[in-house]
Design a protein around this motif. Structure first.
Motif, PDB file in Angstrom:
ATOM      1  N   ALA A   1       0.838  -1.213   0.000  1.00 30.01           N
ATOM      2  CA  ALA A   1       0.000   0.000   0.000  1.00 30.01           C
ATOM      3  C   ALA A   1       0.869   1.258   0.000  1.00 30.01           C
ATOM      4  O   ALA A   1       0.488   2.296  -0.535  1.00 30.01           O
ATOM      5  CB  ALA A   1      -0.932  -0.008   1.204  1.00 30.01           C
ATOM      6  N   ALA A   2       2.056   1.140   0.596  1.00 30.22           N
ATOM      7  CA  ALA A   2       2.996   2.276   0.612  1.00 30.22           C
ATOM      8  C   ALA A   2       3.782   2.356  -0.699  1.00 30.22           C
ATOM      9  O   ALA A   2       4.539   3.300  -0.921  1.00 30.22           O
ATOM     10  CB  ALA A   2       3.963   2.133   1.783  1.00 30.22           C
ATOM     11  N   GLN A   3       3.585   1.353  -1.571  1.00 27.38           N
ATOM     12  CA  GLN A   3       4.245   1.292  -2.884  1.00 27.38           C
ATOM     13  C   GLN A   3       5.765   1.366  -2.758  1.00 27.38           C
ATOM     14  O   GLN A   3       6.441   2.077  -3.490  1.00 27.38           O
ATOM     15  CB  GLN A   3       3.702   2.401  -3.798  1.00 27.38           C
ATOM     16  N   LYS A   4       6.289   0.617  -1.782  1.00 28.37           N
ATOM     17  CA  LYS A   4       7.731   0.609  -1.521  1.00 28.37           C
ATOM     18  C   LYS A   4       8.342  -0.752  -1.824  1.00 28.37           C
ATOM     19  O   LYS A   4       7.728  -1.786  -1.584  1.00 28.37           O
ATOM     20  CB  LYS A   4       7.993   0.915  -0.037  1.00 28.37           C
ATOM     21  N   ASP A   5       9.569  -0.754  -2.357  1.00 27.65           N
ATOM     22  CA  ASP A   5      10.337  -1.999  -2.452  1.00 27.65           C
ATOM     23  C   ASP A   5      10.717  -2.422  -1.035  1.00 27.65           C
ATOM     24  O   ASP A   5      10.918  -1.577  -0.160  1.00 27.65           O
ATOM     25  CB  ASP A   5      11.621  -1.780  -3.261  1.00 27.65           C
ATOM     26  N   VAL A   6      10.825  -3.715  -0.808  1.00 26.05           N
ATOM     27  CA  VAL A   6      11.187  -4.228   0.515  1.00 26.05           C
ATOM     28  C   VAL A   6      12.640  -4.655   0.527  1.00 26.05           C
ATOM     29  O   VAL A   6      13.049  -5.506  -0.255  1.00 26.05           O
ATOM     30  CB  VAL A   6      10.317  -5.454   0.904  1.00 26.05           C
ATOM     31  N   GLU A   7      13.392  -4.054   1.427  1.00 20.95           N
ATOM     32  CA  GLU A   7      14.762  -4.498   1.646  1.00 20.95           C
ATOM     33  C   GLU A   7      14.694  -5.719   2.564  1.00 20.95           C
ATOM     34  O   GLU A   7      14.149  -5.634   3.669  1.00 20.95           O
ATOM     35  CB  GLU A   7      15.544  -3.367   2.327  1.00 20.95           C
ATOM     36  N   VAL A   8      15.206  -6.852   2.108  1.00 21.53           N
ATOM     37  CA  VAL A   8      15.144  -8.082   2.909  1.00 21.53           C
ATOM     38  C   VAL A   8      16.362  -8.101   3.826  1.00 21.53           C
ATOM     39  O   VAL A   8      17.499  -8.233   3.380  1.00 21.53           O
ATOM     40  CB  VAL A   8      15.113  -9.336   2.002  1.00 21.53           C
ATOM     41  N   LEU A   9      16.140  -7.949   5.129  1.00 25.12           N
ATOM     42  CA  LEU A   9      17.225  -7.719   6.083  1.00 25.12           C
ATOM     43  C   LEU A   9      17.872  -9.013   6.585  1.00 25.12           C
ATOM     44  O   LEU A   9      19.024  -9.007   6.996  1.00 25.12           O
ATOM     45  CB  LEU A   9      16.692  -6.909   7.282  1.00 25.12           C
ATOM     46  N   ASN A  10      17.142 -10.106   6.554  1.00 22.33           N
ATOM     47  CA  ASN A  10      17.627 -11.376   7.093  1.00 22.33           C
ATOM     48  C   ASN A  10      18.185 -12.245   5.958  1.00 22.33           C
ATOM     49  O   ASN A  10      17.549 -12.411   4.927  1.00 22.33           O
ATOM     50  CB  ASN A  10      16.436 -12.058   7.803  1.00 22.33           C
ATOM     51  N   GLU A  11      19.407 -12.811   6.179  1.00 23.36           N
ATOM     52  CA  GLU A  11      20.062 -13.578   5.107  1.00 23.36           C
ATOM     53  C   GLU A  11      19.286 -14.840   4.714  1.00 23.36           C
ATOM     54  O   GLU A  11      19.190 -15.193   3.540  1.00 23.36           O
ATOM     55  CB  GLU A  11      21.476 -13.972   5.548  1.00 23.36           C
ATOM     56  N   GLU A  12      18.721 -15.513   5.709  1.00 19.85           N
ATOM     57  CA  GLU A  12      17.929 -16.718   5.439  1.00 19.85           C
ATOM     58  C   GLU A  12      16.694 -16.359   4.604  1.00 19.85           C
ATOM     59  O   GLU A  12      16.331 -17.067   3.666  1.00 19.85           O
ATOM     60  CB  GLU A  12      17.493 -17.355   6.762  1.00 19.85           C
ATOM     61  N   HIS A  13      16.087 -15.228   4.929  1.00 14.52           N
ATOM     62  CA  HIS A  13      14.927 -14.747   4.161  1.00 14.52           C
ATOM     63  C   HIS A  13      15.332 -14.452   2.711  1.00 14.52           C
ATOM     64  O   HIS A  13      14.600 -14.752   1.776  1.00 14.52           O
ATOM     65  CB  HIS A  13      14.351 -13.478   4.791  1.00 14.52           C
ATOM     66  N   GLN A  14      16.525 -13.873   2.549  1.00 12.81           N
ATOM     67  CA  GLN A  14      17.013 -13.539   1.197  1.00 12.81           C
ATOM     68  C   GLN A  14      17.111 -14.790   0.328  1.00 12.81           C
ATOM     69  O   GLN A  14      16.754 -14.779  -0.846  1.00 12.81           O
ATOM     70  CB  GLN A  14      18.391 -12.869   1.282  1.00 12.81           C
ATOM     71  N   GLN A  15      17.603 -15.892   0.938  1.00  9.61           N
ATOM     72  CA  GLN A  15      17.756 -17.149   0.184  1.00  9.61           C
ATOM     73  C   GLN A  15      16.401 -17.690  -0.273  1.00  9.61           C
ATOM     74  O   GLN A  15      16.242 -18.109  -1.416  1.00  9.61           O
ATOM     75  CB  GLN A  15      18.478 -18.186   1.049  1.00  9.61           C
ATOM     76  N   ILE A  16      15.419 -17.672   0.628  1.00 11.62           N
ATOM     77  CA  ILE A  16      14.093 -18.206   0.286  1.00 11.62           C
ATOM     78  C   ILE A  16      13.389 -17.301  -0.727  1.00 11.62           C
ATOM     79  O   ILE A  16      12.746 -17.780  -1.661  1.00 11.62           O
ATOM     80  CB  ILE A  16      13.227 -18.382   1.569  1.00 11.62           C
TER      81      ILE A  16
ATOM     82  N   GLY B   1      14.890 -15.289  -2.770  1.00 15.13           N
ATOM     83  CA  GLY B   1      15.668 -15.233  -4.001  1.00 15.13           C
ATOM     84  C   GLY B   1      16.209 -13.867  -4.360  1.00 15.13           C
ATOM     85  O   GLY B   1      16.612 -13.629  -5.504  1.00 15.13           O
ATOM     86  N   ALA B   2      16.217 -12.940  -3.396  1.00 17.92           N
ATOM     87  CA  ALA B   2      16.708 -11.587  -3.674  1.00 17.92           C
ATOM     88  C   ALA B   2      16.906 -10.810  -2.374  1.00 17.92           C
ATOM     89  O   ALA B   2      16.335 -11.151  -1.347  1.00 17.92           O
ATOM     90  CB  ALA B   2      15.732 -10.840  -4.572  1.00 17.92           C
ATOM     91  N   LYS B   3      17.713  -9.746  -2.454  1.00 19.81           N
ATOM     92  CA  LYS B   3      17.909  -8.864  -1.290  1.00 19.81           C
ATOM     93  C   LYS B   3      16.849  -7.761  -1.257  1.00 19.81           C
ATOM     94  O   LYS B   3      16.631  -7.134  -0.239  1.00 19.81           O
ATOM     95  CB  LYS B   3      19.304  -8.237  -1.328  1.00 19.81           C
ATOM     96  N   VAL B   4      16.227  -7.538  -2.410  1.00 17.47           N
ATOM     97  CA  VAL B   4      15.156  -6.533  -2.497  1.00 17.47           C
ATOM     98  C   VAL B   4      13.966  -7.145  -3.232  1.00 17.47           C
ATOM     99  O   VAL B   4      14.128  -7.722  -4.312  1.00 17.47           O
ATOM    100  CB  VAL B   4      15.625  -5.257  -3.233  1.00 17.47           C
ATOM    101  N   ILE B   5      12.791  -7.035  -2.625  1.00 14.95           N
ATOM    102  CA  ILE B   5      11.562  -7.472  -3.288  1.00 14.95           C
ATOM    103  C   ILE B   5      10.900  -6.225  -3.867  1.00 14.95           C
ATOM    104  O   ILE B   5      10.586  -5.277  -3.134  1.00 14.95           O
ATOM    105  CB  ILE B   5      10.610  -8.185  -2.297  1.00 14.95           C
ATOM    106  N   LYS B   6      10.702  -6.242  -5.170  1.00 20.99           N
ATOM    107  CA  LYS B   6      10.213  -5.036  -5.845  1.00 20.99           C
ATOM    108  C   LYS B   6       8.705  -4.848  -5.700  1.00 20.99           C
ATOM    109  O   LYS B   6       7.960  -5.824  -5.651  1.00 20.99           O
ATOM    110  CB  LYS B   6      10.566  -5.095  -7.328  1.00 20.99           C
ATOM    111  N   ALA B   7       8.305  -3.595  -5.688  1.00 22.58           N
ATOM    112  CA  ALA B   7       6.881  -3.246  -5.741  1.00 22.58           C
ATOM    113  C   ALA B   7       6.566  -2.815  -7.169  1.00 22.58           C
ATOM    114  O   ALA B   7       7.173  -1.875  -7.692  1.00 22.58           O
ATOM    115  CB  ALA B   7       6.573  -2.108  -4.772  1.00 22.58           C
ATOM    116  N   ALA B   8       5.652  -3.524  -7.800  1.00 19.03           N
ATOM    117  CA  ALA B   8       5.231  -3.142  -9.154  1.00 19.03           C
ATOM    118  C   ALA B   8       4.475  -1.821  -9.077  1.00 19.03           C
ATOM    119  O   ALA B   8       3.708  -1.607  -8.130  1.00 19.03           O
ATOM    120  CB  ALA B   8       4.344  -4.230  -9.747  1.00 19.03           C
ATOM    121  N   PRO B   9       4.659  -0.922 -10.035  1.00 21.05           N
ATOM    122  CA  PRO B   9       3.933   0.356 -10.020  1.00 21.05           C
ATOM    123  C   PRO B   9       2.418   0.131  -9.972  1.00 21.05           C
ATOM    124  O   PRO B   9       1.928  -0.893 -10.457  1.00 21.05           O
ATOM    125  CB  PRO B   9       4.331   1.025 -11.337  1.00 21.05           C
ATOM    126  N   TYR B  10       1.716   1.074  -9.399  1.00 18.16           N
ATOM    127  CA  TYR B  10       0.263   0.915  -9.255  1.00 18.16           C
ATOM    128  C   TYR B  10      -0.427   0.820 -10.619  1.00 18.16           C
ATOM    129  O   TYR B  10      -0.098   1.536 -11.556  1.00 18.16           O
ATOM    130  CB  TYR B  10      -0.351   2.085  -8.478  1.00 18.16           C
TER     131      TYR B  10
END
Length: 200
Positions: free
Chosen positions: A113-128, A130-139
């Motif tokens: 809802a904030a239309q923000k990319d998510v920075e994945v802070l936890n390394e284990e989360h990054q592996q699952i 598949g990226a360090k940043v999860i993108k937000a598609a434009p509205y």
């Protein structure tokens, strides 16, 4: 004709899995009412997806819909999910994945809802994920060509994407992996929100 019984068995197995997945989404609080949808790709051209506008707790395997990924033609009386085109586009963009889940889970939806990319802070989360940043598609408006194309583009390099103001999409090699992505994305978004609050 020899392949028919085997194909029917494959479709039936996929229908049972998709139906159970819909109920599990509800149980785990990843969707509410009739929102969200699940699909499994059964071969290069076809998938089984949840039907449109049906409550998950009332679904039966026979109500799941077999759809052609390229022509969008489907079998049966029930319409496939209104997010049908999105699932098809994601399968075309990421041909090696076999499952797509679209959810409206809480923390991920807040970030979407904030239309923000998510920075994945936890390394284990990054592996699952598949990226360090999860993108937000434009509205874009729901069920439009734009939302379909933009979301598929946002998920090109990861296992999840946020849809601005419209929940998330998660993918995986099978349903179990896709659920793990959805659960992990929720944790990653919760951490991301907490970190943002601390720096605010």
């Amino acid at each position: 004709e020899t392949y028919l019984p085997a194909f029917k068995a494959l479709v039936q197995e996929a229908k049972v899995k998709v139906c159970e997945a819909g109920k599990l989404l509800l149980k785990e609080g990843l969707v509410a009412r009739t929102w969200g949808n699940v699909s499994i790709k059964i071969n290069e051209n076809q998938m089984v997806i949840t039907p449109s506008g049906r409550k998950y707790d009332e679904l039966t395997p026979d109500e799941m819909v077999l759809v052609d990924i390229y022509t969008l033609k489907y079998e049966g009386k029930l319409k496939p999910s209104s997010e049908l085109k999105l699932h098809c586009e994601v399968y075309k963009t990421r041909p090696h994945i076999n499952s797509v889940i679209h959810t409206h889970q809480l923390f991920a939806s807040i970030v979407a809802a904030a239309q923000k990319d998510v920075e994945v802070l936890n390394e284990e989360h990054q592996q699952i994920l598949g990226a360090k940043v999860i993108k937000a598609a434009p509205y874009a408006l729901p069920n439009t060509k734009k939302i379909t194309i933009e979301t598929a583009r946002a998920i090109e390099q990861s296992n999840a994407a946020l849809m601005s103001n419209h929940g998330v999409v998660c993918i995986g090699k099978d349903l179990e992996a896709t659920f793990e992505v959805a659960r992990t994305l929720e944790k990653a978004c919760e951490l991301f929100i907490a970190a943002k609050k601390q720096t605010a």
